[in-house]
Design a protein around this motif. Structure first.
Motif, PDB file in Angstrom:
ATOM      1  N   GLU A  91      47.274  32.877  43.525  1.00  0.00           N
ATOM      2  CA  GLU A  91      48.805  33.033  43.171  1.00  0.00           C
ATOM      3  C   GLU A  91      49.066  31.863  43.781  1.00  0.00           C
ATOM      4  N   THR A  92      49.096  31.130  44.929  1.00  0.00           N
ATOM      5  CA  THR A  92      49.684  30.507  45.659  1.00  0.00           C
ATOM      6  C   THR A  92      49.799  28.887  44.307  1.00  0.00           C
ATOM      7  N   ALA A  93      48.770  29.008  44.105  1.00  0.00           N
ATOM      8  CA  ALA A  93      48.203  27.390  43.455  1.00  0.00           C
ATOM      9  C   ALA A  93      49.229  27.653  41.956  1.00  0.00           C
ATOM     10  N   VAL A  94      48.754  28.414  41.229  1.00  0.00           N
ATOM     11  CA  VAL A  94      49.168  28.755  39.784  1.00  0.00           C
ATOM     12  C   VAL A  94      50.986  29.317  39.801  1.00  0.00           C
ATOM     13  N   ILE A  95      51.994  28.832  40.629  1.00  0.00           N
ATOM     14  CA  ILE A  95      53.240  29.346  40.744  1.00  0.00           C
ATOM     15  C   ILE A  95      52.876  27.466  39.942  1.00  0.00           C
ATOM     16  N   SER A  96      52.997  26.869  40.309  1.00  0.00           N
ATOM     17  CA  SER A  96      52.738  25.388  40.014  1.00  0.00           C
ATOM     18  C   SER A  96      53.055  24.917  39.081  1.00  0.00           C
ATOM     19  N   GLN A  97      51.375  25.943  38.100  1.00  0.00           N
ATOM     20  CA  GLN A  97      51.484  25.831  36.945  1.00  0.00           C
ATOM     21  C   GLN A  97      52.492  26.255  35.781  1.00  0.00           C
ATOM     22  N   THR A 149      41.754  40.233  48.644  1.00  0.00           N
ATOM     23  CA  THR A 149      42.946  39.447  48.526  1.00  0.00           C
ATOM     24  C   THR A 149      43.758  37.418  49.410  1.00  0.00           C
ATOM     25  N   VAL A 150      42.685  38.084  50.356  1.00  0.00           N
ATOM     26  CA  VAL A 150      41.934  35.771  50.772  1.00  0.00           C
ATOM     27  C   VAL A 150      42.073  35.274  48.927  1.00  0.00           C
ATOM     28  N   PHE A 151      41.380  35.270  47.836  1.00  0.00           N
ATOM     29  CA  PHE A 151      40.593  34.992  47.273  1.00  0.00           C
ATOM     30  C   PHE A 151      42.517  34.415  45.789  1.00  0.00           C
ATOM     31  N   PHE A 152      42.786  35.873  45.853  1.00  0.00           N
ATOM     32  CA  PHE A 152      44.205  36.371  45.449  1.00  0.00           C
ATOM     33  C   PHE A 152      45.043  35.533  45.464  1.00  0.00           C
ATOM     34  N   ILE A 197      41.128  43.853  39.816  1.00  0.00           N
ATOM     35  CA  ILE A 197      39.867  45.283  39.393  1.00  0.00           C
ATOM     36  C   ILE A 197      39.397  45.386  40.398  1.00  0.00           C
ATOM     37  N   ALA A 198      38.914  45.008  41.150  1.00  0.00           N
ATOM     38  CA  ALA A 198      38.133  45.114  42.540  1.00  0.00           C
ATOM     39  C   ALA A 198      38.649  45.892  43.407  1.00  0.00           C
ATOM     40  N   TRP A 255      36.817  27.281  39.868  1.00  0.00           N
ATOM     41  CA  TRP A 255      36.375  27.731  39.304  1.00  0.00           C
ATOM     42  C   TRP A 255      38.426  27.995  38.640  1.00  0.00           C
ATOM     43  N   ASP A 256      37.764  29.597  37.608  1.00  0.00           N
ATOM     44  CA  ASP A 256      39.225  29.832  36.710  1.00  0.00           C
ATOM     45  C   ASP A 256      40.163  30.392  37.430  1.00  0.00           C
ATOM     46  N   ARG A 257      41.227  29.833  37.560  1.00  0.00           N
ATOM     47  CA  ARG A 257      41.509  31.296  38.564  1.00  0.00           C
ATOM     48  C   ARG A 257      42.330  32.230  37.688  1.00  0.00           C
ATOM     49  N   LYS A 258      42.480  32.356  36.573  1.00  0.00           N
ATOM     50  CA  LYS A 258      42.835  33.041  36.401  1.00  0.00           C
ATOM     51  C   LYS A 258      41.451  34.540  36.127  1.00  0.00           C
ATOM     52  N   ARG A 259      40.700  34.469  36.135  1.00  0.00           N
ATOM     53  CA  ARG A 259      39.344  35.103  36.215  1.00  0.00           C
ATOM     54  C   ARG A 259      39.547  35.652  37.386  1.00  0.00           C
ATOM     55  N   VAL A 260      39.238  34.097  38.549  1.00  0.00           N
ATOM     56  CA  VAL A 260      40.062  35.337  39.843  1.00  0.00           C
ATOM     57  C   VAL A 260      41.039  36.221  39.779  1.00  0.00           C
ATOM     58  N   MET A 261      41.419  35.976  40.065  1.00  0.00           N
ATOM     59  CA  MET A 261      43.176  36.576  39.848  1.00  0.00           C
ATOM     60  C   MET A 261      43.440  38.276  38.888  1.00  0.00           C
ATOM     61  N   ILE A 262      42.058  38.233  37.900  1.00  0.00           N
ATOM     62  CA  ILE A 262      42.296  39.290  37.386  1.00  0.00           C
ATOM     63  C   ILE A 262      40.898  39.929  37.632  1.00  0.00           C
TER      64      ILE A 262
END
Length: 238
Positions: A127-133, A120-123, A86-87, A75-82
Motif C-alpha cells: 500500500e505504501t508503494a502504491v500511493i506513488s503510482q 498486514t505486513v505484506f499489505f 481476503i485472507a 509480485w503483482d501488488r494489486k493481487r497481493v493486496m487483494i
C-alpha cells in the motif's frame, strides 16, 4: 499515473478509492485491536496472555518487513493486496465461527493474531508503494500526508467503536472488522491505474535487493530516523 499535475488530489478517483478502502479497513482493525484483549481477558483473566497475543501480531513486522518490501516489488501488488484482504477477512471469520460454536481456544486466538500480522505486513508494504503510482509527483507529499492523517484518525475512532460494539456482543467487533476488509477489497478491485511500473532493468537476487534497501536506509539520515522511530512507536503501541 495522472498526467495533469494541477488536478486536485481529491478528484483523483483511484486515490480516493485507495484512501477510503484503507480508512475503513484501519477503523475495522482498531475495533478488533480493542476487542481482542477484552475477549482474551474474558476467557483467561490473564493480562500476560493478552500481551502475548499482541506480541504475536507484532512479531511478523519485525521478522518479515524487509522481505515483504522486496517481494511486493517483484509480485503483482494489486493481487497481493487483494489476497491479503481476503485472507484477513477469512481469518476473522474462523474466529467468529469458533466463538459461536463454542470451540474458541486461546491457541486459535494466538494463531489468528500471528496470521493477521503476517498478511498486514505484506499489505502495508504494498500500500505504501502504491500511493506513488496513483498520484502525480507534485502530489506525492500530500498523498502520503493524507494517508497518515486518515490512518491516525482511524486509530482513534476504531478503539472507541470497538468498546461500544463489544458491549453489544462479544463477537460483533470481529464481524465488523471482517466486513471492513471486504470494503477494502472492493475499493482495490475498482481501481484502474496500474499498481506498479513495468521493470525493464535486470532483476537482482532477492537478498541483494534487501541489502541495497538496508544500505540506502542507513545512508539516509531522514529515512533512518523514521525507521527507528517507527520501530520504537510500534513497540510502545503493541
Amino acid at each position: 499515473m495522472q498526467t495533469a499535475q494541477k488536478v486536485s488530489l481529491w478528484r483523483n478517483r483511484d486515490f480516493l478509492l485507495l484512501m477510503s478502502g484503507q480508512t475503513i479497513s484501519s477503523v475495522g482493525s482498531g475495533i478488533s485491536d480493542i476487542a481482542a484483549p477484552l475477549l482474551i481477558l474474558y476467557l483467561t483473566h490473564s493480562p500476560v496472555q493478552t500481551g502475548l497475543a499482541y506480541a504475536l501480531e507484532t512479531l511478523p513486522f519485525l521478522l518479515l518487513s524487509l522481505l515483504a518490501g522486496a517481494l511486493v516489488d517483484r509480485w503483482d501488488r494489486k493481487r497481493v493486496m487483494i489476497v491479503c484482504d481476503i485472507a484477513r477477512a477469512l481469518n476473522l471469520v474462523t474466529l467468529f465461527l469458533a466463538f459461536f460454536t463454542g470451540h474458541l481456544t486461546l491457541a486459535q486466538i494466538y494463531l489468528n493474531a500471528f496470521i493477521e500480522g503476517v498478511f498486514t505486513v505484506f499489505f502495508s508494504s504494498a500500500e505504501t508503494a502504491v500511493i506513488s503510482q496513483v498520484v502525480t509527483r507534485p502530489q506525492l507529499a500530500a498523498g502520503y500526508a493524507t494517508d497518515q492523517v486518515l490512518a491516525n484518525s482511524a486509530s482513534l475512532i476504531g478503539p472507541a467503536l470497538g468498546g461500544l460494539l463489544y458491549g453489544l456482543a462479544q463477537a460483533l467487533p470481529f464481524v465488523v472488522d471482517a466486513a471492513s476488509y471486504v470494503a477494502s477489497f472492493v475499493a482495490l478491485a475498482c481501481m484502474k491505474q496500474p499498481f506498479q511500473q513495468v521493470r525493464t532493468e535486470a532483476r537482482r537476487r532477492l537478498l541483494s535487493e534487501i541489502g541495497a534497501g538496508v544500505s540506502y536506509l542507513w545512508r539516509s539520515p531522514v529515512f533512518r530516523f523514521m525507521a527507528f522511530y517507527g520501530a520504537v512507536l510500534l513497540g510502545v503501541l503493541s
